[in-house]
Design a protein around this motif. Structure first.
Motif, short mmCIF file in Angstrom:
data_model
loop_
_atom_site.label_atom_id
_atom_site.label_comp_id
_atom_site.label_asym_id
_atom_site.label_seq_id
_atom_site.Cartn_x
_atom_site.Cartn_y
_atom_site.Cartn_z
N ALA A 1 0.83 -1.21 0.00
CA ALA A 1 0.00 0.00 0.00
C ALA A 1 0.86 1.26 0.00
O ALA A 1 0.56 2.23 -0.69
CB ALA A 1 -0.92 -0.01 1.22
N ILE A 2 1.94 1.24 0.79
CA ILE A 2 2.86 2.39 0.80
C ILE A 2 3.52 2.54 -0.56
O ILE A 2 3.67 3.66 -1.09
CB ILE A 2 3.91 2.22 1.92
N TYR A 3 3.91 1.41 -1.15
CA TYR A 3 4.50 1.44 -2.49
C TYR A 3 3.50 2.01 -3.50
O TYR A 3 3.87 2.82 -4.36
CB TYR A 3 4.91 0.02 -2.88
N PHE A 4 2.25 1.60 -3.38
CA PHE A 4 1.20 2.10 -4.28
C PHE A 4 1.03 3.61 -4.11
O PHE A 4 0.90 4.36 -5.09
CB PHE A 4 -0.12 1.38 -3.97
N LEU A 5 1.04 4.06 -2.86
CA LEU A 5 0.89 5.49 -2.59
C LEU A 5 2.03 6.29 -3.23
O LEU A 5 1.83 7.41 -3.70
CB LEU A 5 0.85 5.72 -1.08
N ALA A 6 3.23 5.71 -3.26
CA ALA A 6 4.39 6.40 -3.81
C ALA A 6 4.42 6.38 -5.33
O ALA A 6 4.79 7.37 -5.97
CB ALA A 6 5.67 5.78 -3.26
N THR A 7 4.02 5.26 -5.93
CA THR A 7 4.25 5.06 -7.37
C THR A 7 2.98 4.97 -8.20
O THR A 7 3.06 4.95 -9.42
CB THR A 7 5.06 3.77 -7.61
N LEU B 1 6.39 11.19 -2.87
CA LEU B 1 6.84 10.24 -1.84
C LEU B 1 7.85 9.31 -2.50
O LEU B 1 7.51 8.54 -3.40
CB LEU B 1 5.67 9.43 -1.28
N VAL B 2 9.11 9.41 -2.11
CA VAL B 2 10.18 8.60 -2.69
C VAL B 2 10.48 7.45 -1.74
O VAL B 2 10.65 7.66 -0.53
CB VAL B 2 11.45 9.45 -2.92
N MET B 3 10.53 6.24 -2.27
CA MET B 3 10.76 5.09 -1.41
C MET B 3 11.66 4.07 -2.09
O MET B 3 11.79 4.06 -3.32
CB MET B 3 9.43 4.43 -1.03
N VAL B 4 12.29 3.24 -1.27
CA VAL B 4 13.07 2.09 -1.74
C VAL B 4 12.43 0.85 -1.16
O VAL B 4 12.22 0.77 0.06
CB VAL B 4 14.55 2.19 -1.29
N TYR B 5 12.11 -0.11 -2.00
CA TYR B 5 11.45 -1.34 -1.57
C TYR B 5 12.40 -2.49 -1.90
O TYR B 5 12.71 -2.71 -3.07
CB TYR B 5 10.13 -1.49 -2.32
N PHE B 6 12.86 -3.19 -0.87
CA PHE B 6 13.84 -4.26 -1.09
C PHE B 6 13.33 -5.54 -0.47
O PHE B 6 12.96 -5.57 0.70
CB PHE B 6 15.20 -3.89 -0.50
N VAL B 7 13.31 -6.61 -1.27
CA VAL B 7 12.86 -7.93 -0.80
C VAL B 7 13.88 -8.97 -1.26
O VAL B 7 14.71 -8.70 -2.15
CB VAL B 7 11.47 -8.28 -1.37
#
Length: 246
Positions: free
Chosen positions: A41-47, A112-118
């Protein structure tokens, strides 16, 4: 840049959620409780897109017709972000707002800039070049609106140009019809390549805290001369064979 809060309505397994966030947050829970969905959801909000869903409609809670994702971002000022998607028959209406004002995707991304790492991101090394380009494009699009605009126009131009290449191969179009789209590729492709190179130059000059390694950007050079050289092969393949998409 800090995400201060997030509000969800009908997002995956969240019927409703209002969550205040601090500078550092740790989410702990059993499997299938919604930890990954919250990060998505946070990723969706950012991108404006899901990292885990093939279609936007897949994030809407089963049995519901709309989803709302909202949050506030603190940097110099407080910025409110909101995404609402409403199912209308077979069509999914999607609205993006920044501080209550409607925005296009190209103007929305970057607030909103984010880094998502999995763990699966090891594929950045072992996977295909297209995956590395995708991560690169996503990173630059969040911090450089000119890059986002260029990559969007370029993608549309490649699609249109490939369609005309196929029509030329089938005798249904003339070479003159390629000129506009080829010019678009040259203009936008140059912007993309230059900004990618500047990004790698920036990385190469950063302090190396995790050992000695180097970044190199191997660009697929796009020029008028190479376009002319590859034209016959592109017609035969009905595809644009050179440029940053390669």
């Amino acid at each position: 840049m800090v995400l201060k809060n997030i509000s969800l309505k009908n997002f995956r397994n969240y019927a409703s959620l209002d969550l205040e966030l601090s500078d550092l947050n740790l989410f702990v829970g059993e499997n299938a409780q919604g930890k990954s969905n919250l990060l998505d959801a946070i990723y969706f909000l950012a991108t404006s897109k899901s990292l885990r869903a093939e279609r936007d409609s897949d994030v809407i809670t089963q049995g519901q017709e709309y989803v709302r994702i909202a949050g506030e971002v603190a940097e110099e000022d407080l910025t409110s972000l909101e995404i609402i998607m409403q199912q209308q028959g077979t069509f999914l209406a999607k609205r993006l707002r920044v501080n209550g004002l409607a925005k296009r995707v190209v103007d929305y991304i970057g607030h909103l800039v984010m880094v998502y790492f999995v763990p699966e991101d090891i594929n950045l090394v072992a996977g295909s070049p297209s995956l590395r380009r995708w991560h690169l494009d996503l990173t630059l699009a969040q911090i450089d609106r000119d890059y986002k605009r260029a990559i969007t126009i370029y993608g549309e131009a490649v699609t249109s140009r490939n369609r005309i290449l196929k029509q030329i191969r089938e005798g249904l179009a003339s070479l003159d019809e390629l000129i506009f789209w080829t010019d678009q590729l040259l203009d936008q492709g140059t912007i993309i390549s230059q900004k990618r190179q500047a990004f790698f130059d920036f990385l190469a000059n950063r302090p190396q805290l995790l050992g000695q390694f180097s970044f190199f950007y191997h660009s697929n050079i796009l020029s008028a001369a190479r376009q002319a050289e590859y034209q016959s092969r592109e017609i035969a393949a009905a595809a644009s064979l050179i440029g940053p998409q390669r």
